[in-house]
Structure formats: structure tokens, C-alpha cells
Design an enzyme around this catalytic site. Structure first.
Site, PDB file in Angstrom:
ATOM      1  N   GLU A 109       0.828  -1.205   0.000  1.00  0.00           N
ATOM      2  CA  GLU A 109       0.000   0.000   0.000  1.00  0.00           C
ATOM      3  C   GLU A 109       0.864   1.257   0.000  1.00  0.00           C
ATOM      4  OE1 GLU A 109      -4.099  -1.748   1.898  1.00  0.00           O
ATOM      5  OE2 GLU A 109      -2.782  -0.655   3.254  1.00  0.00           O
ATOM      6  N   LEU A 238      10.723   5.414  17.847  1.00  0.00           N
ATOM      7  CA  LEU A 238      11.177   5.166  19.216  1.00  0.00           C
ATOM      8  C   LEU A 238      10.054   4.580  20.071  1.00  0.00           C
ATOM      9  CD1 LEU A 238      13.611   5.388  21.094  1.00  0.00           C
ATOM     10  CD2 LEU A 238      12.828   7.684  21.717  1.00  0.00           C
ATOM     11  N   HIS A 239       8.995   5.336  20.277  1.00  0.00           N
ATOM     12  CA  HIS A 239       7.741   4.852  20.850  1.00  0.00           C
ATOM     13  C   HIS A 239       7.791   4.460  22.325  1.00  0.00           C
ATOM     14  CE1 HIS A 239       6.471   5.041  16.769  1.00  0.00           C
ATOM     15  NE2 HIS A 239       7.131   3.965  16.388  1.00  0.00           N
ATOM     16  N   ASN A 316      -3.464   4.595  15.818  1.00  0.00           N
ATOM     17  CA  ASN A 316      -4.579   4.295  14.923  1.00  0.00           C
ATOM     18  C   ASN A 316      -4.950   2.824  15.048  1.00  0.00           C
ATOM     19  OD1 ASN A 316      -4.800   6.941  13.539  1.00  0.00           O
ATOM     20  ND2 ASN A 316      -2.704   6.466  12.931  1.00  0.00           N
ATOM     21  N   CYS A 359      -1.025   6.199   9.939  1.00  0.00           N
ATOM     22  CA  CYS A 359       0.192   5.567  10.462  1.00  0.00           C
ATOM     23  C   CYS A 359      -0.138   4.279  11.206  1.00  0.00           C
ATOM     24  CB  CYS A 359       0.898   6.546  11.401  1.00  0.00           C
ATOM     25  SG  CYS A 359       2.403   5.893  12.147  1.00  0.00           S
TER      26      CYS A 359
END
Length: 388
Positions: A109, A238-239, A316, A359
Site C-alpha cells: 500500500e 522510538l515509541h 490508529n 500511520c
């Protein structure tokens, strides 16, 4: 025209397609010039053809009127310009477009995000992803293979063809490219780097190196190699503010922990001009997982020696995910803590979530070679049986 040309040492082997023809989208300018040399032609012929391919989005040699008829005939015999086809298009209410692109018998995609002053294309680098980040839909699909150069740059070519080539419309159809689609780009350097070189090349798409961004979850040895091959903007996924959380949600952290990753980032910044001295930190906001004010303080301390700007990304959702999206109030408090330390902090606006183009939502159609999806299905069935 000031020429920007290939400088990396990567030379991807050029393999004819099943029909025996060379797909010119697989060739960067260095390879194109070698190809034309083998045909007995001058190097400038390669530049002419590239201009038609990328400035006009032409895939028809007969349209290339500044090339003599004999050479056009020769090219039709031994070469082709074949980008992957769009097999499905979805348009969001906010203007975002998601294309499902056929790559063999599978799909990846690609997402086009238009704004007032720019148009960004989010490009995939692999069919699926091997890294298994827990909050990402792509990772749940498993992994099949790396994309070829023609399948990566072909996404940009196809999007530009649909939106309108620069020489046709008089405007750049795409101003920014982000390697943030399906896959981990640093696990496909052999094809990603030549594709990015075409994006930067004056006879390719002619983008500024500050407008081509590669995002990575932390494949440290490949990041060190990248800095010696090409200079593009860098974003890092990083998160988490500490190894305990990151080990769980970004499993590659168990191999290359945060300290090791950030050391590699700082080494890259020392080599790079594209980043203007700082890296973009991507931080997905997971409700009561990594979004507390205590996490914000930890993150600020963690990044004090790394010049950066921080993008906070509202998570998301996708089916079966074990997380929730942080509330606006939690994101706001988190952001204010970071800004109190002097960090440039941006809460990313979600685009295309109504068509699963935001995202972390890209999925495509992947024939999983890792057996990850089978294991998950079997685990799910086992849980259901136990529950009964």
C-alpha cells in the site's frame, strides 16, 4: 542544470524480467549510463531517457522525440519501463488517497497525502514486515520479501502519473517522500538506497535530500551503513522512554537497545546535512502504556543529548489490537512536559484513518513466509477452545 548523481557504492544486480527485457525503473543513473554504453550509445542518452521517465512519467519509448528512431526501436527490443499497477484506490474525506499496488501476486500500500503547501507520498519497502512491532497492522501480516528498486521507485512513478507529471502540470506532483509504508527500509538497503537516489537525482524526481525521509525502528548496523551511502532525512520509531516498554512493543529493541540505537543516530547526524543537525523522533501514543507524564519526563531525560524534534502520533486502531488510543488530554499533558524541557513537539494530525491509510494501519496482501499469521490464528483458536 546542476547535476545530482549517484554517489553510493551499492550496485543492485540488473536482472531481466521474465520477458527477457531490462526494466529501466530498476536502474539508477550510474546503471543507466552503463546500460546505454553496452548498447553502443553515449551516456547523455541515459539522461534523456530518465528525463522522459521521471519528468514526464512516460513509459512509451515512441514518445521520446529527442531520441532517434533507431535507438527507440533498439530500446523496445531489450528494455521496458514497467511500474507496478494500482489495483485498488480509496479516497479519504480529508483528501488522502490510498493505493493498493500489485507486486507479483501480492499487494503493498502507498499513501498520497496532499496539503496546502506540500504533497507527501508514503512508500513501502517490503511485502509485509519482519519486525513484529505490536501496535502496527503491517507487522501482524507477517513478511514475504523485499521490494525491488522498480517496485519502490515505481510507487512514486505511479503516483506521479496519476496525480500529474511535473512537465505536464507545471507543478511538482510530489514534494516529499517518506519511507514509512510497509516494511523496515534498513532491512532492504540494496534496493531502498538506489530508489532514493532516483528520487534525489536531477534526472529522476529531483527532490531535495531534506524532503526524502527514511524511518527506521532501529536496525543499527544498517543505519551505520546508510550514513556512508546516502544523505537523507532520518526519522526513528522510538515509541518508548525506556527499554522495558520498548522491549515489549518494539521487539528489535531486545537486540539493539535504546542506548545503542541513539548512539547510531548521533553517528548518522554527524555525517548528514539533510537533517539540519537533528532527527525526528516518532512516538505513538498508547493509552496507559507509554503516555503518562512520568513517561514524558523519562523521554526528555533520554533525549537530552540527541538533537531532535518529537512527533507524537495518536495511535490508529486495527482489528485485534490490544491497545487503545491515548485521550487528547493525556497527549496534551505529555506534550506540555516535553515542551517544558525545550523540545520542539508536534502532535501529528491523523490523515486517512477512515480508509485505514493512517500511520500503523497499512496491511496490503501478504503471503506470510514467517508463519506468524498461522501461529496467531492457532493461538487464537486455542484460547477460544479453552474459554469454552
Amino acid at each position: 542544470m546542476s547535476e545530482q548523481i549517484v554517489t553510493s557504492e551499492i550496485i543492485t544486480p540488473v536482472v531481466p524480467d521474465k520477458n527477457g527485457k531490462i526494466n529501466l525503473l530498476d536502474l539508477n543513473r550510474q546503471q543507466m549510463r552503463e546500460f546505454f554504453k553496452e548498447l553502443g550509445e553515449k551516456p547523455f542518452r541515459a539522461d534523456q531517457v530518465m528525463k522522459w521517465m521521471y519528468h514526464y512519467c512516460s513509459d512509451n519509448f515512441d514518445e521520446m522525440t529527442d531520441i532517434n528512431k533507431v535507438l527507440r526501436g533498439k530500446l523496445k527490443e531489450v528494455a521496458e519501463i514497467r511500474a507496478p499497477e494500482v489495483v485498488e484506490e480509496q479516497r479519504s474525506s480529508d483528501g488522502t488517497i490510498k493505493w493498493a499496488i500489485a507486486v507479483g501476486d501480492q499487494r503493498v500500500e502507498t499513501v498520497y497525502i496532499p496539503e496546502d503547501d506540500r504533497a507527501t507520498l508514503c512508500v513501502s519497502s517490503q511485502v509485509g514486515c519482519a519486525l513484529e512491532c505490536k501496535f502496527c497492522s503491517t507487522a501482524q501480516q507477517g513478511f514475504n520479501r523485499n521490494l525491488r528498486v522498480s517496485e519502490i521507485i515505481g510507487q512514486v512513478w505511479r503516483a506521479a502519473k496519476i496525480v500529474g507529471a511535473a512537465k505536464v502540470t507545471g507543478q511538482r506532483p510530489i514534494t516529499n517522500v517518506v519511507m514509512m509504508g510497509m516494511g523496515e527500509p534498513l532491512l532492504n538497503l540494496t534496493n531502498v538506497v538506489p530508489a532514493m537516489e532516483i528520487m534525489l537525482d536531477d534526472f529522476g524526481f529531483g527532490l531535495s535530500k531534506r524532503r526524502v525521509t527514511l524511518s527506521t525502528s532501529g536496525v543499527v548496523p544498517a543505519l551505520d551503513k546508510l550514513g556512508d551511502m546516502i544523505d537523507v532525512a532520518l526519522a526513528i520509531s522510538l515509541h518508548a522512554p525506556n527499554d522495558e516498554i520498548r522491549d515489549e512493543i518494539v521487539p528489535i529493541n531486545r537486540k539493539y537497545n535504546i542506548e545503542t540505537f541513539l548512539d547510531a543516530v548521533r553517528r548518522y547526524l554527524q555525517k548528514s546535512n539533510a537533517n539540519q543537525g537533528r532527527v525526528t523522533i516518532e512516538y505513538v501514543m498508547l493509552d496507559h502504556i507509554n503516555d503518562g507524564t512520568e513517561h514524558a519526563h523519562q523521554l526528555a531525560e533520554l533525549l537530552k543529548d540527541t538533537p531532535c524534534k518529537i512527533n507524537l502520533i495518536p495511535w490508529n486502531p486495527f482489528p485485534g489490537a490490544p491497545y487503545g488510543r491515548s485521550s487528547n488530554s493525556r497527549i496534551d499533558r505529555f506534550s506540555k512536559v516535553l515542551m517544558s524541557y525545550g523540545f520542539t513537539t508536534i502532535v501529528r494530525k491523523t490523515r486517512g484513518d477512515d480508509i485505514d491509510a493512517a500511520c500503523g494501519q497499512l496491511a496490503g496482501d501478504v503471503i506470510d513466509r514467517t508463519k506468524r499469521t498461522l501461529r496467531k490464528r492457532m493461538q487464537g483458536e486455542a484460547i477460544d477452545i479453552k474459554a469454552v
